[in-house]
Write an enzyme that holds these catalytic residues in place. Structure first.
Site, short mmCIF file in Angstrom:
data_model
loop_
_atom_site.label_atom_id
_atom_site.label_comp_id
_atom_site.label_asym_id
_atom_site.label_seq_id
_atom_site.Cartn_x
_atom_site.Cartn_y
_atom_site.Cartn_z
CG ASN A 8 29.74 -6.74 17.26
OD1 ASN A 8 30.51 -6.42 18.18
ND2 ASN A 8 28.43 -6.60 17.35
CE LYS A 10 27.00 -9.79 18.72
NZ LYS A 10 25.62 -10.19 18.69
CG HIS A 101 24.96 -4.12 17.77
ND1 HIS A 101 24.14 -4.93 18.52
CD2 HIS A 101 25.51 -4.91 16.82
CE1 HIS A 101 24.19 -6.16 18.04
NE2 HIS A 101 25.02 -6.18 17.01
CD GLU A 103 23.87 -7.84 20.79
OE1 GLU A 103 25.05 -7.51 20.99
OE2 GLU A 103 23.55 -8.85 20.12
CD GLU A 179 24.14 -6.17 12.77
OE1 GLU A 179 24.90 -7.10 12.52
OE2 GLU A 179 24.08 -5.62 13.89
N GLY A 185 22.12 -13.66 16.01
CA GLY A 185 22.42 -14.77 16.93
C GLY A 185 21.35 -15.84 16.99
CB SER A 223 22.17 -15.83 11.57
OG SER A 223 21.65 -15.72 12.89
C1 PEP Z 1 25.78 -8.87 15.34
O1 PEP Z 1 25.54 -8.91 16.54
O2 PEP Z 1 26.17 -7.81 14.83
C2 PEP Z 1 25.58 -10.07 14.57
C3 PEP Z 1 25.39 -9.96 13.29
O3 PEP Z 1 25.56 -11.27 15.27
P1 PEP Z 1 25.44 -12.75 14.64
O4 PEP Z 1 26.33 -12.82 13.42
O5 PEP Z 1 25.91 -13.65 15.74
O6 PEP Z 1 24.01 -12.96 14.29
#
Ligand code: PEP
Length: 265
Positions: A8, A10, A101, A103, A179, A185, A223
């Site tokens: 992803n 973003k 997602h 966000e 998630e 992040g 992460s």
């Molecule tokens: C995401 O935003 O879908 C995600 C998993 O981000 P990260 O791997 O940076 O935690």
């Protein structure tokens, strides 16, 4: 079941030039690895503005392309300023879209109603959907993870009451990405046994909505990196990863894919 590792991107990279550099690295590194990842599907989700160029460059590579979001208003065209429809992202070369997602839920207040509309738009245009679900830190601390996920998954139950997806096709067209919001992040991750138990619950919940459907694919996101991917990949309940930060470097993204490919092979 073949694993999935999805990047992803973003609101990255900043420029088309940087997108091309990332793709150059991805293509060179995946060629160096030889027979790709036979046990792992790869996919990247660039920003809408880079979708067509990325799709064109990946046309002959074994890396699929996903949008990050689609319009809830119409599957095709209409007076919806700032939106991109399912038809438009499919025309740009995407075969999947991410939806829900955290966000998008946080900054755009996406509700189950709008997600249901988006799911229907996606399926009407032949796009697969990676539906993201997850609890916040406060909900995790209050041991509300399962109830939060169950509420977010009601959208799948509602979807099955519409005509847009046949129960039998559900597992081919829908991937769930678990998630935890607090893991995205942050460098913080739940334990593999916590994720495995949560995925088992998600699979059971979807099976209760669609008993005739083959088992749905459930990815972990939050992460994931080249160092911890092996531990997640070792769980039979974790079918792959949705990767944010580590997908912006070809080496770390492909190392995660290799970990899943090794574990599921
Ligand atoms: C995401 O935003 O879908 C995600 C998993 O981000 P990260 O791997 O940076 O935690």
């Amino acid at each position: 079941m073949q694993a999935w590792v999805i990047g992803n991107w973003k609101q990255n990279p900043a420029t088309s030039k940087d997108v091309n550099t990332l793709l150059d690295n991805l293509l060179v590194a995946s060629e160096d690895r030889g027979a790709d990842n036979p046990y792992c599907h790869l996919m990247v989700a660039p920003s809408c503005v880079h979708l067509a160029a990325v799709s064109a460059r990946l046309q002959n590579a074994s890396i699929q392309v996903s949008a990050q979001n689609i319009s809830a208003h119409s599957a095709t065209v209409g007076a919806y300023t700032g939106d991109c429809s399912a038809q438009q992202v499919a025309d740009a070369g995407a075969s999947w879209t991410l939806l829900g997602h955290s966000e998008r839920r946080q900054y755009h207040h996406e509700s189950n109603d709008s997600l249901l509309a988006k799911l229907n738009c996606a399926f009407a245009q032949g796009l697969g959907v990676v539906l993201c679900i997850g609890e916040t830190q406060e909900e995790y601390d209050a041991k509300q993870t399962i109830s939060v996920l169950d509420e977010q998954l009601t959208v799948v139950e509602s979807l099955l009451q519409t005509d847009s997806v046949q129960t039998q096709a559900l597992a081919e067209r829908l991937i769930i990405a678990y998630e935890p919001v607090w893991a995205i992040g942050t460098g913080k991750v739940p334990t593999v046994s916590e994720v495995s138990a949560t995925h088992q619950h998600i699979k059971q919940q979807i099976a209760s909505f669609a008993p005739k459907s083959p088992e749905v694919t459930v990815l972990y996101g939050g992460s994931v990196n080249a160092d911890n991917a092996d531990s997640f990949a070792a769980s039979a309940m974790i079918d792959g990863a949705l990767v944010g930060g580590a997908s912006l470097k070809a080496d770390s993204f492909l190392a995660i894919a290799d970990a899943f490919s090794r574990a599921k092979g």
